[in-house]
Design an enzyme around this catalytic site. Structure first.
Site, PDB file in Angstrom:
ATOM      1  N   GLY A 130       0.827  -1.203   0.000  1.00  0.00           N
ATOM      2  CA  GLY A 130       0.000   0.000   0.000  1.00  0.00           C
ATOM      3  C   GLY A 130       0.857   1.247   0.000  1.00  0.00           C
ATOM      4  O   GLY A 130       2.038   1.206   0.383  1.00  0.00           O
ATOM      5  N   ASP A 154       6.197  -6.113   5.764  1.00  0.00           N
ATOM      6  CA  ASP A 154       5.693  -4.759   5.544  1.00  0.00           C
ATOM      7  C   ASP A 154       6.283  -4.271   4.214  1.00  0.00           C
ATOM      8  O   ASP A 154       7.425  -3.823   4.182  1.00  0.00           O
ATOM      9  CB  ASP A 154       6.201  -3.927   6.742  1.00  0.00           C
ATOM     10  CG  ASP A 154       5.891  -2.458   6.652  1.00  0.00           C
ATOM     11  OD1 ASP A 154       5.311  -2.016   5.655  1.00  0.00           O
ATOM     12  OD2 ASP A 154       6.255  -1.741   7.600  1.00  0.00           O
ATOM     13  N   LEU A 205     -11.699   3.066   7.591  1.00  0.00           N
ATOM     14  CA  LEU A 205     -11.378   2.135   8.683  1.00  0.00           C
ATOM     15  C   LEU A 205     -10.331   2.750   9.609  1.00  0.00           C
ATOM     16  O   LEU A 205      -9.435   3.459   9.165  1.00  0.00           O
ATOM     17  CB  LEU A 205     -10.803   0.820   8.143  1.00  0.00           C
ATOM     18  CG  LEU A 205     -11.669  -0.059   7.244  1.00  0.00           C
ATOM     19  CD1 LEU A 205     -10.921  -1.344   6.912  1.00  0.00           C
ATOM     20  CD2 LEU A 205     -13.004  -0.389   7.895  1.00  0.00           C
ATOM     21  N   ASP A 206     -10.458   2.438  10.893  1.00  0.00           N
ATOM     22  CA  ASP A 206      -9.427   2.804  11.861  1.00  0.00           C
ATOM     23  C   ASP A 206      -9.070   1.522  12.619  1.00  0.00           C
ATOM     24  O   ASP A 206      -9.500   1.318  13.751  1.00  0.00           O
ATOM     25  CB  ASP A 206      -9.957   3.891  12.814  1.00  0.00           C
ATOM     26  CG  ASP A 206      -8.922   4.262  13.885  1.00  0.00           C
ATOM     27  OD1 ASP A 206      -7.795   3.728  13.840  1.00  0.00           O
ATOM     28  OD2 ASP A 206      -9.256   5.066  14.770  1.00  0.00           O
TER      29      ASP A 206
HETATM   30  N1  LIG Z   1      11.196   1.726  -3.252  1.00  0.00           N
HETATM   31  C1  LIG Z   1      10.979   2.881  -2.633  1.00  0.00           C
HETATM   32  N2  LIG Z   1      11.228   4.054  -3.256  1.00  0.00           N
HETATM   33  C2  LIG Z   1      11.046   5.248  -2.659  1.00  0.00           C
HETATM   34  N3  LIG Z   1      10.603   5.381  -1.400  1.00  0.00           N
HETATM   35  C3  LIG Z   1      10.327   4.252  -0.735  1.00  0.00           C
HETATM   36  C4  LIG Z   1      10.482   2.955  -1.314  1.00  0.00           C
HETATM   37  N4  LIG Z   1      10.105   2.031  -0.393  1.00  0.00           N
HETATM   38  C5  LIG Z   1       9.755   2.742   0.693  1.00  0.00           C
HETATM   39  N5  LIG Z   1       9.892   4.060   0.511  1.00  0.00           N
HETATM   40  C6  LIG Z   1       9.674   5.123   1.507  1.00  0.00           C
HETATM   41  O1  LIG Z   1      10.229   4.733   2.750  1.00  0.00           O
HETATM   42  C7  LIG Z   1       9.422   5.171   3.832  1.00  0.00           C
HETATM   43  C8  LIG Z   1       8.951   3.932   4.535  1.00  0.00           C
HETATM   44  O2  LIG Z   1       8.130   4.219   5.555  1.00  0.00           O
HETATM   45  P1  LIG Z   1       7.204   3.135   6.295  1.00  0.00           P
HETATM   46  O3  LIG Z   1       7.859   1.828   6.454  1.00  0.00           O
HETATM   47  O4  LIG Z   1       6.685   3.771   7.522  1.00  0.00           O
HETATM   48  O5  LIG Z   1       6.091   2.873   5.271  1.00  0.00           O
HETATM   49  P2  LIG Z   1       4.998   3.758   4.655  1.00  0.00           P
HETATM   50  O6  LIG Z   1       5.102   3.614   3.195  1.00  0.00           O
HETATM   51  O7  LIG Z   1       5.026   5.134   5.149  1.00  0.00           O
HETATM   52  O8  LIG Z   1       3.710   3.016   5.064  1.00  0.00           O
HETATM   53  P3  LIG Z   1       2.670   2.821   6.190  1.00  0.00           P
HETATM   54  O9  LIG Z   1       2.245   4.131   6.726  1.00  0.00           O
HETATM   55  O10 LIG Z   1       1.617   2.171   5.372  1.00  0.00           O
HETATM   56  O11 LIG Z   1       3.269   1.911   7.196  1.00  0.00           O
HETATM   57  C9  LIG Z   1       8.286   5.963   3.207  1.00  0.00           C
HETATM   58  O12 LIG Z   1       8.619   7.324   3.120  1.00  0.00           O
HETATM   59  C10 LIG Z   1       8.219   5.318   1.829  1.00  0.00           C
HETATM   60  O13 LIG Z   1       7.640   6.081   0.848  1.00  0.00           O
END
Ligand SMILES: Nc1ncnc2c1ncn2[C@@H]1O[C@H](COP(=O)(O)OP(=O)(O)OP(=O)(O)O)[C@@H](O)[C@H]1O
Length: 204
Positions: free
Chosen positions: A7, A79, A181-182
């Site tokens: 996601g 994740d 959803l929460d």
């Molecule tokens: N392949 C990628 N290229 C660029 N940015 C990435 C990549 N994979 C992850 N990121 C960035 O790394 C960070 C990861 O943060 P985190 O693990 O908290 O996940 P998230 O995408 O913010 O998701 P969530 O809120 O759903 O947990 C975010 O800023 C995400 O966009």
């Protein structure tokens, strides 16, 4: 068994991975944000750091997938998947001319070599969320370097997420719209997700 949560940024993957691991007593592997040597620089200057960051994430996701398969005695929830790196984040950077075409082709060759050495997850749970939901979660989380993320970037990623979800053929993909959803604070909402997962996993 390998369960993966996919996601967009702020969709709630990390929270859901944690809650599922507690509920089902599964192992969990998170995306490494602390200790990522490129992420903050990438958000400052995407064109400069895109390739470096993508290679970092690709390697990290590949090692996770290998580790999960070696832990065959345990179910593990991951994740984010390696597919998102290649078909969503890296593709978006190449499409937006923030990664040079030769770098993207080089990256894809590396991805092909890696993908042939790992197996697809047994179940992917796709958390589908619209812009307002993503924005509010990114703001709530308050990571400094993420506050510069533009609406356009999130919308482009969302479009690629939808394409990915509709064309994924390597295994089962369960889509859950999380706009209203929460599942972190509301037990009924979390239960709704668990019920859908039970069905997808063939549990009673
Ligand atoms: N392949 C990628 N290229 C660029 N940015 C990435 C990549 N994979 C992850 N990121 C960035 O790394 C960070 C990861 O943060 P985190 O693990 O908290 O996940 P998230 O995408 O913010 O998701 P969530 O809120 O759903 O947990 C975010 O800023 C995400 O966009």
């Amino acid at each position: 068994m390998h369960i993966a949560i996919t996601g967009n940024i702020g969709a709630g993957k990390t929270t859901l991975a944690r809650k599922l691991s507690e509920h089902y007593k599964w192992g969990v592997l998170y995306e490494a944000v602390e200790g990522n040597p490129y992420l903050a620089d990438f958000y400052e200057d995407m064109a400069r750091w895109s390739f470096n960051l993508q290679v970092f994430f690709l390697n990290s996701r590949f090692s996770q997938a290998q580790k999960i398969r070696s832990m065959h005695y345990q179910t593990v929830v991951q994740d984010r998947t390696i597919y998102e790196d290649a078909f969503i984040f890296a593709k978006n950077l190449a499409d937006s001319k923030l990664m040079e075409e030769r770098d993207y082709q080089n990256y894809l060759m590396l991805y092909e070599t890696m993908i042939n050495a790992i197996k697809a997850p047994d179940l992917i749970v796709y958390l589908q969320a619209d812009l307002p939901k993503l924005r509010s979660q990114i703001q709530k989380r308050g990571r400094d370097f993420e506050q510069s993320i533009s609406d356009e970037y999130l919308l482009n990623l969302n479009e690629l997420y939808e394409n990915f979800a509709h064309s994924y053929l390597d295994g089962t993909l369960l889509t859950i719209n999380v706009n209203s959803l929460d599942f972190e604070n509301n037990a009924e909402d979390f239960d709704f997700i668990v019920q859908q997962m039970n069905k997808a996993l063939g549990y009673r």
